[in-house]
Each structure stands twice: as structure tokens, then as C-alpha cells.
Design a protein around this motif. Sequence first.
Motif, PDB file in Angstrom:
ATOM      1  N   VAL A 250       0.834  -1.191   0.000  1.00  0.00           N
ATOM      2  CA  VAL A 250       0.000   0.000   0.000  1.00  0.00           C
ATOM      3  C   VAL A 250       0.875   1.250   0.000  1.00  0.00           C
ATOM      4  O   VAL A 250       1.871   1.336   0.713  1.00  0.00           O
ATOM      5  CB  VAL A 250      -0.994  -0.016   1.182  1.00  0.00           C
ATOM      6  N   CYS A 251       0.513   2.192  -0.868  1.00  0.00           N
ATOM      7  CA  CYS A 251       1.246   3.447  -0.937  1.00  0.00           C
ATOM      8  C   CYS A 251       0.639   4.401   0.091  1.00  0.00           C
ATOM      9  O   CYS A 251      -0.570   4.620   0.082  1.00  0.00           O
ATOM     10  CB  CYS A 251       1.137   4.055  -2.330  1.00  0.00           C
ATOM     11  N   PRO A 252       1.458   4.944   0.979  1.00  0.00           N
ATOM     12  CA  PRO A 252       0.905   5.770   2.055  1.00  0.00           C
ATOM     13  C   PRO A 252       0.300   7.078   1.559  1.00  0.00           C
ATOM     14  O   PRO A 252      -0.438   7.719   2.290  1.00  0.00           O
ATOM     15  CB  PRO A 252       2.119   6.038   2.955  1.00  0.00           C
TER      16      PRO A 252
ATOM     17  N   ALA B 270       8.860   3.668  -7.415  1.00  0.00           N
ATOM     18  CA  ALA B 270       7.994   4.824  -7.649  1.00  0.00           C
ATOM     19  C   ALA B 270       6.554   4.339  -7.747  1.00  0.00           C
ATOM     20  O   ALA B 270       6.254   3.431  -8.518  1.00  0.00           O
ATOM     21  CB  ALA B 270       8.399   5.547  -8.935  1.00  0.00           C
ATOM     22  N   CYS B 271       5.676   4.940  -6.986  1.00  0.00           N
ATOM     23  CA  CYS B 271       4.258   4.547  -7.028  1.00  0.00           C
ATOM     24  C   CYS B 271       3.665   4.930  -8.385  1.00  0.00           C
ATOM     25  O   CYS B 271       3.902   6.029  -8.876  1.00  0.00           O
ATOM     26  CB  CYS B 271       3.495   5.247  -5.907  1.00  0.00           C
ATOM     27  N   PRO B 272       2.885   4.020  -8.998  1.00  0.00           N
ATOM     28  CA  PRO B 272       2.330   4.357 -10.308  1.00  0.00           C
ATOM     29  C   PRO B 272       1.297   5.478 -10.274  1.00  0.00           C
ATOM     30  O   PRO B 272       1.013   6.077 -11.304  1.00  0.00           O
ATOM     31  CB  PRO B 272       1.674   3.054 -10.773  1.00  0.00           C
ATOM     32  N   PHE B 273       0.762   5.776  -9.107  1.00  0.00           N
ATOM     33  CA  PHE B 273      -0.296   6.791  -9.083  1.00  0.00           C
ATOM     34  C   PHE B 273       0.229   8.219  -9.208  1.00  0.00           C
ATOM     35  O   PHE B 273      -0.151   8.944 -10.104  1.00  0.00           O
ATOM     36  CB  PHE B 273      -1.147   6.657  -7.822  1.00  0.00           C
ATOM     37  N   HIS B 274       1.075   8.631  -8.290  1.00  0.00           N
ATOM     38  CA  HIS B 274       1.566  10.005  -8.350  1.00  0.00           C
ATOM     39  C   HIS B 274       3.087  10.077  -8.257  1.00  0.00           C
ATOM     40  O   HIS B 274       3.634  11.117  -7.910  1.00  0.00           O
ATOM     41  CB  HIS B 274       0.943  10.856  -7.235  1.00  0.00           C
ATOM     42  N   LYS B 275       3.727   8.946  -8.503  1.00  0.00           N
ATOM     43  CA  LYS B 275       5.192   8.923  -8.591  1.00  0.00           C
ATOM     44  C   LYS B 275       5.914   9.364  -7.318  1.00  0.00           C
ATOM     45  O   LYS B 275       6.989   9.957  -7.368  1.00  0.00           O
ATOM     46  CB  LYS B 275       5.686   9.777  -9.761  1.00  0.00           C
TER      47      LYS B 275
HETATM   48  S1  FES Z   1      -1.091   6.850  -4.178  1.00  0.00           S
HETATM   49 FE1  FES Z   1       1.027   6.426  -4.361  1.00  0.00          FE
HETATM   50  S2  FES Z   1       1.824   8.300  -4.996  1.00  0.00           S
HETATM   51 FE2  FES Z   1      -0.290   8.799  -4.745  1.00  0.00          FE
END
Ligand code: FES
Lengths: 126, 833
Positions: A52-54, A76-81
Motif C-alpha cells: 500500500v502506498c501511504p 515509484a508509485c504508479p499513481f503520483h510517482k
Molecule cells: S497513491 Fe502512491 S503516490 Fe499517490
Amino acid sequence: MSETLTEKINWFVACTTADVPENGGVCVKYKNEQIALFNFTRRGEWYATQNVCPHRMQMALSRGMIGSQDGEPKVACPFHKKTFSLIDGHCMNGDDCSSIKTYPVKIENGKVYIGVLAQEYARFYY
Amino acid sequence: MKVVVIGNGMVGYKFCEKLLAKENATNLEITVFGEEIRPAYDRVHLSEYFSGKTANDLTLAPINWYAANNIILYLGDPVQSIDRINKTVHSFHGITTTYDYLIIATGSAAFVPPVAGVEKEGVFVYRTIEDLEMMTAYAKKARRGAVIGGGLLGLEAAKALLDLGIKDTHVIEFAPRLMPRQIDDAGSNILKAKLENLGLKIHTNKNTSQILGDNRIAGMQFADDTSIDVDMLVISAGIKPRDELAKLCGLEVGQRGGIVVNELLQTTDKSIFAIGECALFEGMIYGLVAPGYEMADVVATNITGGSKHFTPFDMSTKLKLIGVDVASFGNPFIPQSECRTVVFEDTMKGIYKRINITPDGKYLLGGILIGEAEAYNMLLQTTKNKVVLPPNPEDVILGARGGTEGDAGAGVASLPDDALICSCENVTKGQICNAVTEGCETVDSIKKCTKGGTGCGGCVPMLKDLMVHTMKAQGKYIRNVVCEHFNYSRQELYDLVKLKELKSFDAVLDTLGKGDGCEICKPAVSSILASLWNEMILKKGNDTAQDSNDRYLANIQKGGTYSVVPRIPGGEITPDKLIVIGQVAKKYHLYTKITGGQRIDLFGAHLNDLPDIWKELIEAGFESGHAYGKALRTVKSCVGSTWCRFGLHDSVSYAIRIEERYRGLRAPHKIKSAVSGCIRECAEAKSKDFGIIATEKGWNLYVCGNGGSKPQHALLLASDLDSDTCIKYIDRFLMFYIKTADPLTRTATWLNKMEGGIDYLRNVVVNDSLGIAAQLEAEMQLLVDNYQCEWKEVVENPELQKRFTYFVNAPEEKDPTVQFEPLREQKRAMEWK
Ligand code: FES
Ligand code: SRM
Ligand SMILES: Cc1cc2nc3c(=O)[nH]c(=O)nc-3n(C[C@H](O)[C@H](O)[C@H](O)COP(=O)(O)OP(=O)(O)OC[C@H]3O[C@@H](n4cnc5c(N)ncnc54)[C@H](O)[C@@H]3O)c2cc1C
Ligand code: SF4
């Protein structure tokens, strides 16, 4: 500060080394947890972190791109890097994210083992 | 001249450095006593200790620096008394040293309010590396934390507790608002909401009356009879100047602490000076590093024969680390009656900005920024340098609306040469620009030769702007390298990859780069490889170098599901195909919507379902719409001459021809197109990367338009073309763009940066001024010939399909955390936090 932590590690088999794409990640199910497992072929290293990305609490990190910054491996998270260190989980692109949990990984006979703190799932149950 | 310094903290160290640098500093004998066991370190960045910095990283100068400069340094040896008559100091380890000048730089200690129980185990202060070490050890067995004090340091400490894994952390502030010294009530409310989003629990107007627990802390009791349970507490309720030595030897100290000094920083004994956080100047303790450094300079100047006075110092500050931008500058609290105030507030986004300006609207006096503080440096400079404000002063916080936007350097250009850019190190704009002219052409080297930017770091963005600005003014070419792993621009990389015929990310990295790659260079190189060879992007080894959307051939959505967008060329679709889309959507419970690109998007697909969904779509004759790729998206069409009474040509057929030609084409950014059947322009072709409009005699070709965030109309490239010539020009245009644009640059931005603009582009594309037209056409033809639908390949290849399982060790299971909410007759993704 007399109490000492009993950090017993439980190892479980996540998958085989061939199951994880080179220089990429997969998501591993462990009880009710999701763990992101990375095969950093380029460095000959394996890493595991929480999935889970915090930032927005998205189950996403296993689908992120891995790489390095000044030699420190990161994902790097795919959502907002947002990027996180694969070594200690700290957020590497500045300020606004808490750290992610990391897990030890070991490879034996082509199998990938992830270590979870015995004490940690104790906390999970209470 | 014998100089003794008591205290080897930030200011004590800076004093030594400044003193050594003075021209008249000869015959110096410097002795330094430090109470801490290590040489001076960067307290300002102490919290970075939690993100992996070591005590060594934070050290300001290593021990051998002192030796190299003939400074005698005693560490772990606090001074215990001062004998003003014999001019000696006496240390804990029994050393006695004489002085001509004595500098007291003993800093301050955390102020611990006299609350019952503060001595309990688990109660900490936040000041030294040792404090942090003790907190780290203790945090391992703590689950609930609290911080007393909602000022700058308190919030930093609260973030530290979160970072230590204590998710349940409270901030207790005695005053009615957070950061009472810096921001106003409205700002505090916004900040509070933002911090609560980070997981902190904020209590204002709370007075702690007792720390609960036996030996160790178990809770806190407040004066309003409420209480909370906590296992760990950090006190950050202010500072107490370390004036005990001064008091002991009879120097005047303030009622609430602090060694009284005059504007030369002299104490009541002319040969004893006090600087930094232990000094009380005009009733004020300066709890910031910049004024401390200025004090160090004043004393170093005066004892080496110069003359300089300390004047009341700017207390502007910016909160670092916490993840919410907060800054206050100049005087943020001027009452409305004495100035004009402009306030901008967006509670949804959590942004609050306030500026105070002179009644005549000319000058900025101070202000507060919360939630968005990029403008801090610029506003601080505008305030300090009395730069005249624009006619609409609100522009400085809202940004100029309408009109053209200046480049990043325009702001810094307007500052005078003596504008103070780095207030920690006292570095002016002139000094920085000089350094750049003399060859410091990276931020790091500017830091080294001017010391600017090495203090709190807040001015670094400005340093960079000044550097770019100065280099541009010298006519220098600023190399736009991809990232730390490749010392090339995208264009250079493209040429080299082609020349060396490299086909995988690893090969490119091995041959042209260094390190392991990252999320910036991987997609950039992947896009180059795709543009050059148009091989299946999921080919082994290249798949994980793709951006996540490309890797899964679908756009990831809120909640972690994906969208499915089949290609519907030109927007034309048969009833049968519409029915298939409906059936697939029903079967896999997908939300359907007509997109702004004349096709249909199916949202909410589980990763595991993607191959099955596509299998059904492909069987019905659909193909990937590449909605996930930096690739050709749609070629919209209007209905044109087949039905429309004004239509000049068959725009639908032409749009389909174009979309089928360029489908799957990978580029530095996405590309969109449209064909309109006449000048009424129902397909909005002029807002596209390339747009085509029918004329009496043929087609007009427009290029480099953009919708999106910065709309821009496309410009006419050539007119009255026949269908084949038009395609030839598009081939050349697209290929030229693919080869030369920076990563993630749309055609409009690419053209805006191109020297010579549209005339140059027309020369290349239409008049073949570079003699590359034939080559561009051939390269495009290769890509067109190599096209294959990626999804078709996946559907036919079980190995590739395996990559769409969610759990590697439970392939049948879907992500159990995915949640939807009902919406009208369909569904939507659950709102995220
Ligand atoms: S949810 Fe992972 S960077 Fe926004
Ligand atoms: C689905 C759609 C909105 C809709 O419901 O109508 C859409 C949805 C998204 N758009 Fe769009 N855009 C959609 C038409 C548009 C249009 C209109 C058009 O194409 O005619 C525009 C303005 C035209 C233009 O691009 O010049 C548009 C300008 C953008 C931009 C801004 C681009 C820019 O240059 O400023 C982005 C952001 C980006 O690409 O970096 C974006 C990005 C996105 C992303 C990919 C954001 C993301 O990364 O998740 C959205 C994801 C969709 C998905 O998951 O499938 N979308 N987007 C439209 C899909 C069209 C299609 O069939 O493919
Ligand atoms: C976590 C944290 C974050 C901060 N962030 C910022 C920021 O972002 N911006 C900013 O401007 N400021 C910030 N500050 C404040 C800044 O660190 C101080 O203003 C600065 O360190 C003051 O320097 P100083 O030399 O006066 O005191 P110190 O750095 O405290 O140094 C004093 C030294 O003297 C020693 N000493 C005391 N008595 C004796 C004695 N009798 N004999 C020998 N040695 C003695 C002490 O042990 C200490 O090492 C922050 C402070 C902290 C704790
Ligand atoms: S306009 Fe914004 S919110 Fe709407 S689809 Fe495009 S990117 Fe998403």
C-alpha cells in the motif's frame, strides 16, 4: 528502557524466483497483508515492502517502477510517482509522505522467502 | 590575540569560520570548548536523521578542519566558570585558558514546563543527536505519541514521531492556534485540516496539567479535565537560553533568560560577547540560525578592527519536512487598519495565502502562505528589497491571470544585485551571478563557492533560477539531460540508440548510461525504443521499464482497477460493435462512458480480468485504443460530406484512414488528431497535435495545437493538399517530432521552444530544408508496417497473460481491497483518502 524487543522473524515462501519479472515487482498475499516483492536483477538484489502506498492508501507499489537515486534503490508509485527507498522505506522525493514498511527477503533453492516479524502479526490480532 | 569560544554549536562554529576569513585575522589563537561529544553539526536539518542521515552527514566541519586551522578544540568538556578579573575560563576536565576576547555561544536548551510528571520515562526533548537516538530506541515499543507545542519545532517533532512509525500522534498546543508566532487563525485552521489528513490529531487551547503513569508515561491529563493515553511524549514548548555561566560570573541576564548584549553583541563586560540563541538583544532571543550567523559576523568583524552593528533581524520562516507547505515572511500580523490585506483561501484544496501591503499598494510588508509556498522566496525578496508591486498586487499570490506567462527566471531578473538571496549565509544575488559567470554552473558548485544555499536550503530553487538566468544571459546552452542515469538529452539519446541499434532498456543503460535507471529515464527510453523499432512493448526485459500504464496496457484508476478503451477509428461504430461493448461491460461489471475523444471507455476492470475482457473485444474485431500509452490516441471526425449539407469532403473516411495509419505510434507524449469536413470545424481539429480541415480544393493541415491545461490553437502548415500529400507531410511532421522532442513534451510545447517556430518547421516538413524528408517518410513507413495490436498478442500468448495476475501466489484471487460505490445505475470507484 529495560524491555528488549524479541524480534523473531518468520520466513514464508512467497513464490519462485522465476515468477517475478526481471527488474520488476509482483504482489504477494500473506494472510491479510499485501506485500510488494521486487526482483532487482540489475543489482542482483531482492526487496520487499508493503504494497500500500501511504500517499493515497492505494494497493499499488508492486506495480511501480524500480530504480535508484544516488545509488539507493527505490520504487515509484504508479499513481503520483512518490518514491520510496527499498532499503529502509523512507520517502525519497521530498517531504510529504510517511515511510513504508520493508521486509527481509532471502532466496534458497530458487524459492523466494519473505520474513515477517513474529511480533508484528501478534499486533495484527489484538 | 587570544579568542576563546564557549559552545561548538552552529553559531559557535560559524563564528570560527567567519573569523578565519577576515583579512586582518592575524596572530589568532582560537580555543573552542564544546559540551557535546561531537563537533558542531547541522541542527536545522536534525530531523533528516530519521530519513537516514548520519551524525557524520550532519557535521558542519570534520575535526581535522579545526586542526588544519590551528583551532584548539576540546569536545565533551563544558566550561564551568569564567574568571573575568584574570580573563580565564575553567573547564570540567580542569583546563584553564586565558582570553583577550571571550565569545559565549552556548545556545539554548529545550524549555520544559513545570508540569507534574515530566521526569517520567518516555518523555523527551528534541534538540540534540542524542535526543533523537533515545527517541528512536524508545519508539520501538510505543504506539501512541504526543508532542507538547504546536510551533515550528513541535510540528517537526510530530512528523518525526509519524516517521518513527507512531501513527497515532497528538499535538497539544496551549495557544488557540498552531504556529502562533508565525501565522494567523485562518491560516492555522487550514494547516490543522492538512495535518489531520497526515494522520495527526491536533488539540489547540489545551493546557497539560499532569503526565500520567507509574515510572513511564502512560497518558496526559489536561486542565479541562480531559485526558489521552500516550506511551511517548516530546516536549517542544520553547527554549531556555543557556545563560548559567554568564549569570555565575555576574554578567547581566534578562528576566526570562538570555545574556544581555548591545548592538555590537557585547555583554556588560566589554571583552565578553554573546551570540546565537543565548544572546538577548533588545529584549529578544533570536531562535533561528540566520540571525545567529549574522551575530557571528558582527563580532568577527569588530574584533578584527572592522565595524558592523547588529540590527533587528527578519524572522521569516518556512516549515520544512512536514509535508504541508507553511511559510510566513516579513510582518504577517499587521492589523487591517494599517495596511491593505489580500487573502486567498481555498478550503477544499487547503490553501491559504495572506499578504499585507502598504496602503498605497506599492510595497509588500509581509504575509502567510499555507498549502502552497513556492512563492515564498520571491515574496520574501520582494518584501526585503522593497521591490515595487505590480498594478494588481494580488497577482503575486494568485499568479498573473490571462496574458503570457513569464519564464521561471523572469522573477529573479527583476531583483537588484544586492538582494539578499541566502539569508543564512548572507549571499546576495550579485555574488551568485558572479560565481556563475566565473564558471560555477551547477547548484552544487554555487553552493561550494558562495556557501549560498547551504544553510536552511530554502533559497536553493532561487539559486537554480539565478543560475539558469545568468547562463542564458551569457548565451550558454543549458543541457537538458534526462536524469542522473543518462548524461544526454532525449534527442541525443534517440540518435545514439538508433546509431548503436540498441533494443532493450538494459542494453541502452549499459551502453549509454550508468546506475540502475529510474522512473524518469525508464519510460523515456522505452518510448524511444518503441518509436524506433515498434516492437511489442511487453517484450521480455522491456516490460518492467514501461510506465505502469504501458506495462499493463491499461490506465490505472483510483482504487487500483483499470480502464479499457477499444479503438473506434474516427468515432465511427457499427450497431453490432456497440452491442458487444455493452455485453462485455455487463459481464465484467464495468462503468461505461462516452469519452471526450469520440469513443467509449469501460472503467473499473480488475487486473486479472483484463485479458478476458480484451479476448472478447478482439474476437468482435476491436483493437487496443492505446489510451494508456504516450501514443496516438484518437482521430476525431465530424460527419462530413456523406451526410452533412455543408460537408466538402468525406472527413470520416479520411479520419479512419489516418487513425489506422498511425495507431499504436509511440511518441514523446500522446498525440491527437481530428478531421473536419469544412471550416465550421465540428471536429475541433485546430485544438489537436495535427488537425485537418477540408477546403474547396483539398485539405488544410494544421499542427501543434493543444487542448488540455494550456490550450493553444494549431498553426497552418500547408493548404489545399491532396489526401496523399497531406499524409506525407504528417509522416514527416510526426517523425521529426518523435526524433527531437524532450520527454513528455506535447507538440505545442515542442513548437513553442523551437527556434524559428512554425516557419522553420514548415521549411523542414514542406520544403525539406534539412534534406531528411525521404528518411523521415521511410522511418514512419517502417513503424506503420510493424504495427501489431498489443492486446491481440497478449490474448494469444499465455506467458504474457500471466503478468496480469494480481497475487503471484494466489493467481485466481482478485485484489480484495478494491471497493466501489453505486452511482446512478452504474458504479464508481470508492473515494480515496
Ligand atoms: S497513491 Fe502512491 S503516490 Fe499517490
Ligand atoms: C477518458 C477521458 C475523459 C472522458 O471521460 O472523456 C480522459 C481521461 C484521462 N485523461 Fe484526458 N481524457 C479524455 C480526453 C481528453 C481530451 C479531449 C480530446 O482528446 O479530444 C483532452 C484535451 C485535448 C488534448 O489532449 O490536447 C485531454 C487532456 C488530457 C491531459 C492534458 C494534456 C495537455 O497537454 O495539457 C492529460 C494529462 C496528460 O496527458 O499528461 C490527460 C490525462 C488523462 C488521464 C489519462 C489521466 C490519468 O493519467 O489517469 C485520464 C485517464 C482516463 C482513463 O483512465 O481511461 N488528458 N483528455 C477522455 C479520453 C479520450 C479518449 O477516448 O481517449
Ligand atoms: C530540530 C530543530 C530544527 C530547527 N530548524 C530550524 C530551521 O529550520 N531554521 C532555523 O533558522 N532554525 C532552526 N532551528 C534552530 C537552530 O538550530 C538554532 O537557532 C541554532 O542551532 C542556534 O545555534 P547556537 O550555536 O546558538 O546554539 P546550539 O546549536 O544549540 O549550540 C550551542 C552549543 O553550545 C554547547 N554548550 C552549552 N553550554 C556550554 C558550556 N558551558 N561549555 C561548552 N559548550 C556549551 C551546547 O551543548 C551546544 O552544542 C532548529 C532547531 C532544532 C532543534
Ligand atoms: S479532465 Fe482531469 S479528471 Fe477529467 S478525465 Fe481528464 S485528467 Fe481525469
